[in-house]
Design a protein around this motif. Structure first.
Motif, PDB file in Angstrom:
ATOM      1  N   GLY A   6       1.677   1.786   5.356  1.00  9.03           N
ATOM      2  CA  GLY A   6       1.380   0.579   6.125  1.00  9.03           C
ATOM      3  C   GLY A   6       2.150  -0.619   5.615  1.00  9.03           C
ATOM      4  N   GLU A   7       1.793  -1.793   6.109  1.00  5.20           N
ATOM      5  CA  GLU A   7       2.485  -3.023   5.743  1.00  5.20           C
ATOM      6  C   GLU A   7       1.833  -3.698   4.560  1.00  5.20           C
ATOM      7  N   GLY A   8       2.662  -4.324   3.734  1.00  2.77           N
ATOM      8  CA  GLY A   8       2.172  -5.026   2.559  1.00  2.77           C
ATOM      9  C   GLY A   8       2.039  -6.512   2.827  1.00  2.77           C
ATOM     10  N   CYS A  53      -3.563  -0.753  -2.057  1.00  2.00           N
ATOM     11  CA  CYS A  53      -2.691  -1.919  -2.277  1.00  2.00           C
ATOM     12  C   CYS A  53      -2.557  -2.228  -3.762  1.00  2.00           C
ATOM     13  N   CYS A  98      -2.189  -7.894   1.795  1.00  4.87           N
ATOM     14  CA  CYS A  98      -1.867  -6.467   1.865  1.00  4.87           C
ATOM     15  C   CYS A  98      -3.011  -5.683   2.498  1.00  4.87           C
ATOM     16  N   GLY A 152      -2.485   1.595   7.978  1.00 10.72           N
ATOM     17  CA  GLY A 152      -2.135   2.096   6.652  1.00 10.72           C
ATOM     18  C   GLY A 152      -3.359   2.353   5.801  1.00 10.72           C
ATOM     19  N   THR A 153      -3.138   2.305   4.491  1.00 11.47           N
ATOM     20  CA  THR A 153      -4.206   2.585   3.537  1.00 11.47           C
ATOM     21  C   THR A 153      -4.477   1.339   2.688  1.00 11.47           C
ATOM     22  N   PRO A 154      -5.385   0.467   3.135  1.00  8.99           N
ATOM     23  CA  PRO A 154      -5.640  -0.783   2.411  1.00  8.99           C
ATOM     24  C   PRO A 154      -6.211  -0.581   1.012  1.00  8.99           C
ATOM     25  N   ALA A 208      -2.344  -3.912   5.978  1.00 10.04           N
ATOM     26  CA  ALA A 208      -2.417  -2.452   5.943  1.00 10.04           C
ATOM     27  C   ALA A 208      -3.481  -1.952   6.921  1.00 10.04           C
ATOM     28  N   PRO A 219       0.856  -1.200   0.000  1.00 15.64           N
ATOM     29  CA  PRO A 219       0.000   0.000   0.000  1.00 15.64           C
ATOM     30  C   PRO A 219       0.887   1.243   0.000  1.00 15.64           C
TER      31      PRO A 219
END
Length: 99
Positions: free
Chosen positions: A55-57, A90, A76, A85-87, A80, A52
C-alpha cells in the motif's frame, strides 16, 4: 423554415460558445495556482517517511524528529488503509532534520 432557423442558430451559436469559453478561461488565467498540500509547514525542519509492506506510505514534516515520525506513521496508517494495503505494518524508514 426550420432549415433556415437551424443555419441561423449555427451562425451565431458557435461563435457565442467560443466567446463564452474564452471569457471563462481568461478569468481563471489571472489567478495564481495554489498547492493542495504544503511541502512543509513554516518552521518545520524535520521530516520522516513511513511505509507499509503493501500500500501507500506517508511523508510528514514536523518541528522535531519525534513529531515528524509520529505524523508520518499516522499518515502511513491512513493511506495504507485507503489504498487496500497493510496499515499494521507501517514503519518509519527515513527520518532527518535539515540543518
Amino acid at each position: 423554415m426550420t432549415g433556415k432557423t437551424a443555419r441561423q442558430c449555427l451562425s451565431w451559436g458557435l461563435p457565442s460558445l467560443l466567446a463564452i469559453s474564452l471569457v471563462l478561461t481568461a478569468g481563471c488565467a489571472g489567478k495564481t495556482a495554489t498547492a493542495r498540500y504544503s511541502a512543509s509547514s513554516t518552521g518545520s525542519s524535520c521530516y520522516a517517511k513511513a511505509l507499509p509492506t503493501a500500500g501507500e506510505g506517508g511523508l510528514a514534516w514536523g518541528s522535531t524528529l519525534s513529531i515528524a515520525r509520529q505524523k508520518s506513521l499516522d499518515n502511513c496508517i491512513r493511506y495504507a488503509s485507503q489504498s487496500g494495503g497493510t496499515p499494521s505494518t507501517c514503519k518509519v524508514v527515513l527520518a532527518e532534520c535539515k540543518n
